[in-house]
Design an enzyme around this catalytic site. Structure first.
Site, PDB file in Angstrom:
ATOM      1  CG  HIS A 264      19.909  32.158  57.172  1.00  0.00           C
ATOM      2  ND1 HIS A 264      19.072  32.963  56.653  1.00  0.00           N
ATOM      3  CD2 HIS A 264      19.161  31.075  57.273  1.00  0.00           C
ATOM      4  CE1 HIS A 264      17.838  32.760  56.901  1.00  0.00           C
ATOM      5  NE2 HIS A 264      18.026  31.410  57.091  1.00  0.00           N
ATOM      6  CG  ASP A 320      18.499  23.182  57.725  1.00  0.00           C
ATOM      7  OD1 ASP A 320      18.538  23.975  56.709  1.00  0.00           O
ATOM      8  OD2 ASP A 320      17.636  22.862  58.181  1.00  0.00           O
TER       9      ASP A 320
END
Ligand code: SDX
Length: 384
Positions: A264, A320
């Site tokens: 991320h 996700d």
């Protein structure tokens, strides 16, 4: 003579603050996420998606009467215009789902009398119509593309449960409704991610809510952003069985292949949303006939978390990674996952458009020109 400082180019705007916001705070170092000061753990534990949407749009948690009135407003917008529904079967067979949703979501503006009104009250109505509408749209588009009867909305179900009802034709279980609410709450807003920033840039030109939301949907589609949830599920399916994880992982490392759902730009520890969705996925997996997908994900995450390559780069599971499993166990096919992301993020995008319009400054960064300089113009007949 003052030497003009060479402008500094920051690729991907990494770490650059371009505006202030009161909507969400992403604490990347500590792995915390807050919506208007409320920790997402509390919003998931005690509330539902409607409450989170109200909080993002109005700045406070709703009272009972505010909640009831807001929920009724969204329920009204579950019903799509008749002529829009007639358009659904007109796209060519094989049109990819996000193309259909991007098309019909944009068309929804034609039925919105306030589509071109950027006042706060008008945009709150645009936002309600879009947030309720995209859920009904996805359910109906999917029923049409799979040759099933369209299911009309119910008035007695909350937003998450009504979507699942319209999508599957059956009333969801308590666990499924809880998982869907958690999913929708956790994906609702997340600072200036690429799609939200797209919405803000569009709104900063004083363009309308619908244009900003459709632009954001286009940005979300990319595999480095909203497309990662589908890519993550497809990689679990590619692995196929927990026994295959180790060999797959070694091969992916050797090929320098990105593991989707890992890493991320902001979180340098576990994405807090991933932790919550992991537990929801565990519950759904235990009750499903296909627990292997959760086992594959767990084993793959364990390999990555214990590997120096990922540790050195502080790469951890993101939203996700487990969001993919939750929606899989809810019976949603992978090709719809980016739109599932949008079902929630539309509320955040709308909140950001309203925030941008409330205190606007046109977003217009610079680009450092590095092309050729001062070239002589040669007439075409003389060019070799
Ligand atoms: C979302 O911004 C948001 O908030 C987004 C989001 C939201 O709620 O809106 O949180 C939702 O989009 C989550 C992210 C979903 N995307 C993925 O899961 C795709 C896989 N992840 C990576 O592509 C990546 O981690 C990003 C895009 C998410 C972030 O990448 P950065 O910050 O641009 O980092 P980078 O690409 O420069 O990578 C740094 C290093 C590189 O290696 P080196 O050049 O140092 O050798 O880490 C490596 C990368 O190759 N790397 C990975 C990896 N992610 C980064 N290596 C293997 N697998 C990965 N997943």
């Amino acid at each position: 003579m003052s030497t003009q400082r060479e402008p500094q180019v920051v690729r991907g705007l990494e770490g650059i603050y371009v505006a202030t916001t009161e909507l969400s705070r992403v604490d990347g170092e500590n792995g915390r996420l807050y919506y208007r000061g409320y920790d997402i753990h509390d919003l998931v534990k005690y509330g539902d998606f409607e409450e989170t949407v109200f909080l993002l749009w109005y700045g406070h948690l709703p009272t009972e009467s505010e909640y009831d009135a807001f929920r009724k407003r969204l329920i009204n917008y579950r019903f799509l215009p008749e002529n829009l529904i007639k358009m659904l079967p007109l796209l060519p067979q094989g049109t990819i789902p996000i193309t259909a949703i991007r098309t019909f979501l944009s068309a929804l503006a034609a039925w919105d009398p306030w589509a071109e009104d950027n006042s706060r009250d008008a945009e709150l109505e645009n936002a309600a119509r879009l947030t309720a509408g995209i859920a009904s749209l996805l359910a109906k588009v999917q029923r049409v593309r799979t040759g099933q009867e369209i299911v009309e909305p119910r008035l007695d179900l909350d937003h998450a449960s009504n979507f699942l009802y319209m999508f599957t034709g059956k009333e969801p279980s308590t666990e499924a409704s809880a998982a869907m609410n958690a999913f929708l709450i956790l994906y609702a807003d997340h600072g200036f991610n690429a799609s939200t920033f797209t919405a803000r840039v569009t709104a900063s030109t004083l363009s309308d809510m619908y244009s900003a939301i459709v632009a954001a949907l286009g940005a979300l589609k990319g595999p480095l952003h909203g497309g990662a949830m589908e890519a993550a599920m497809r990689q679990f399916i590619e692995i196929g069985h927990p026994e295959n994880v180790d060999a797959w992982f070694e091969k992916a490392l050797a090929q320098k292949r990105r593991i989707m759902g890992i890493g991320h730009r902001v979180y340098k520890t576990w994405d807090p949303r991933a932790r919550i969705l992991r537990e929801r996925a565990r519950v759904l997996a235990e009750k499903s006939s296909e627990p292997q997908w959760f086992e594959i994900a767990e084993r793959l995450a364990e390999r990555a978390l214990n590997h120096p390559y990922f540790q050195e780069r502080r790469l951890f599971p993101n939203v996700d990674y487990y969001g993919a499993l939750v929606v899989y166990y809810l019976g949603i096919p992978p090709e719809l996952y980016t739109i599932m992301f949008a079902l929630s993020r539309v509320a955040g995008w709308a909140a950001h458009v309203i925030e941008q319009h409330a205190d606007n400054r046109l977003m217009r960064p610079r680009a450092l020109y590095v092309g050729p300089e001062h070239r002589e113009y040669v007439p075409r007949e003389k060019r070799t």
